[in-house]
Write a protein that holds these residues in place. Structure first.
Motif, PDB file in Angstrom:
ATOM      1  N   GLU A 149     -37.681  48.550  80.099  1.00 45.70           N
ATOM      2  CA  GLU A 149     -37.360  47.261  80.425  1.00 45.70           C
ATOM      3  C   GLU A 149     -37.579  47.296  82.060  1.00 45.70           C
ATOM      4  OE1 GLU A 149     -33.492  44.373  81.102  1.00 45.70           O
ATOM      5  OE2 GLU A 149     -33.562  45.858  79.390  1.00 45.70           O
ATOM      6  N   ALA A 150     -37.520  48.352  82.755  1.00 42.58           N
ATOM      7  CA  ALA A 150     -37.613  48.590  84.206  1.00 42.58           C
ATOM      8  C   ALA A 150     -39.121  48.401  84.284  1.00 42.58           C
ATOM      9  CB  ALA A 150     -37.145  49.858  84.510  1.00 42.58           C
ATOM     10  N   ARG A 151     -40.014  49.169  83.610  1.00 41.08           N
ATOM     11  CA  ARG A 151     -41.448  49.057  83.576  1.00 41.08           C
ATOM     12  C   ARG A 151     -41.760  47.705  83.454  1.00 41.08           C
ATOM     13  NH1 ARG A 151     -43.170  51.540  79.015  1.00 41.08           N
ATOM     14  NH2 ARG A 151     -43.356  48.990  78.270  1.00 41.08           N
ATOM     15  N   ASP A 152     -41.436  46.970  82.554  1.00 43.45           N
ATOM     16  CA  ASP A 152     -41.771  45.631  82.234  1.00 43.45           C
ATOM     17  C   ASP A 152     -41.432  44.754  83.517  1.00 43.45           C
ATOM     18  OD1 ASP A 152     -42.824  46.447  79.747  1.00 43.45           O
ATOM     19  OD2 ASP A 152     -41.070  45.398  78.782  1.00 43.45           O
ATOM     20  N   HIS A 153     -40.318  44.810  84.128  1.00 42.70           N
ATOM     21  CA  HIS A 153     -39.881  44.155  85.432  1.00 42.70           C
ATOM     22  C   HIS A 153     -40.726  44.497  86.543  1.00 42.70           C
ATOM     23  CE1 HIS A 153     -36.783  41.625  87.607  1.00 42.70           C
ATOM     24  NE2 HIS A 153     -37.182  42.510  88.687  1.00 42.70           N
ATOM     25  N   ALA A 154     -40.973  45.836  86.548  1.00 45.60           N
ATOM     26  CA  ALA A 154     -42.004  46.234  87.716  1.00 45.60           C
ATOM     27  C   ALA A 154     -43.278  45.590  87.660  1.00 45.60           C
ATOM     28  CB  ALA A 154     -42.152  47.626  87.494  1.00 45.60           C
ATOM     29  N   THR A 155     -43.736  45.432  86.287  1.00 44.46           N
ATOM     30  CA  THR A 155     -45.172  44.899  86.213  1.00 44.46           C
ATOM     31  C   THR A 155     -45.193  43.342  86.582  1.00 44.46           C
ATOM     32  OG1 THR A 155     -45.722  46.458  84.357  1.00 44.46           O
ATOM     33  CG2 THR A 155     -47.092  44.349  84.458  1.00 44.46           C
ATOM     34  N   ARG A 156     -43.942  42.762  86.375  1.00 41.35           N
ATOM     35  CA  ARG A 156     -43.905  41.333  86.628  1.00 41.35           C
ATOM     36  C   ARG A 156     -43.671  41.022  88.225  1.00 41.35           C
ATOM     37  NH1 ARG A 156     -40.525  41.500  82.200  1.00 41.35           N
ATOM     38  NH2 ARG A 156     -38.501  41.515  83.113  1.00 41.35           N
ATOM     39  N   VAL A 157     -43.001  42.136  88.761  1.00 41.01           N
ATOM     40  CA  VAL A 157     -42.792  42.031  90.132  1.00 41.01           C
ATOM     41  C   VAL A 157     -44.329  41.813  90.929  1.00 41.01           C
ATOM     42  CG1 VAL A 157     -42.068  43.102  92.376  1.00 41.01           C
ATOM     43  CG2 VAL A 157     -40.422  42.753  90.266  1.00 41.01           C
TER      44      VAL A 157
END
Length: 77
Positions: free
Chosen positions: A28-36
């Motif tokens: 979930e952190a990786r997905d959020h990082a990609t969105r950022v």
């Protein structure tokens, strides 16, 4: 649940994330990082994002992983 922060930097600048986000796991952190990264790239600006890196850190300040903006930008034309 873990509170993580998404700091961005290049050799000249650092953007510090003071709010962070609560995530359930590293995926979930990786997905959020990609969105950022995608949101910054998609902003209307003259910034060349190719040398930027997003640093994901936990609430203790330990770096969990990095996301080079080039991994989201793809290869230049």
């Amino acid at each position: 649940m873990t509170h993580v922060y998404f700091h961005c930097s290049n050799v000249k600048n650092v953007f510090v994330d003071r709010r962070g986000a609560v995530v359930g796991d590293l995926a979930e952190a990786r997905d959020h990082a990609t969105r950022v990264v995608q949101s910054l790239i998609n902003e209307r600006s003259f910034e060349d994002w190719r040398d930027w890196v997003l640093h994901v850190s936990d609430d203790q300040g330990d770096e969990l992983f990095v996301v080079p903006f080039t991994s989201v930008l793809g290869k230049p034309n």
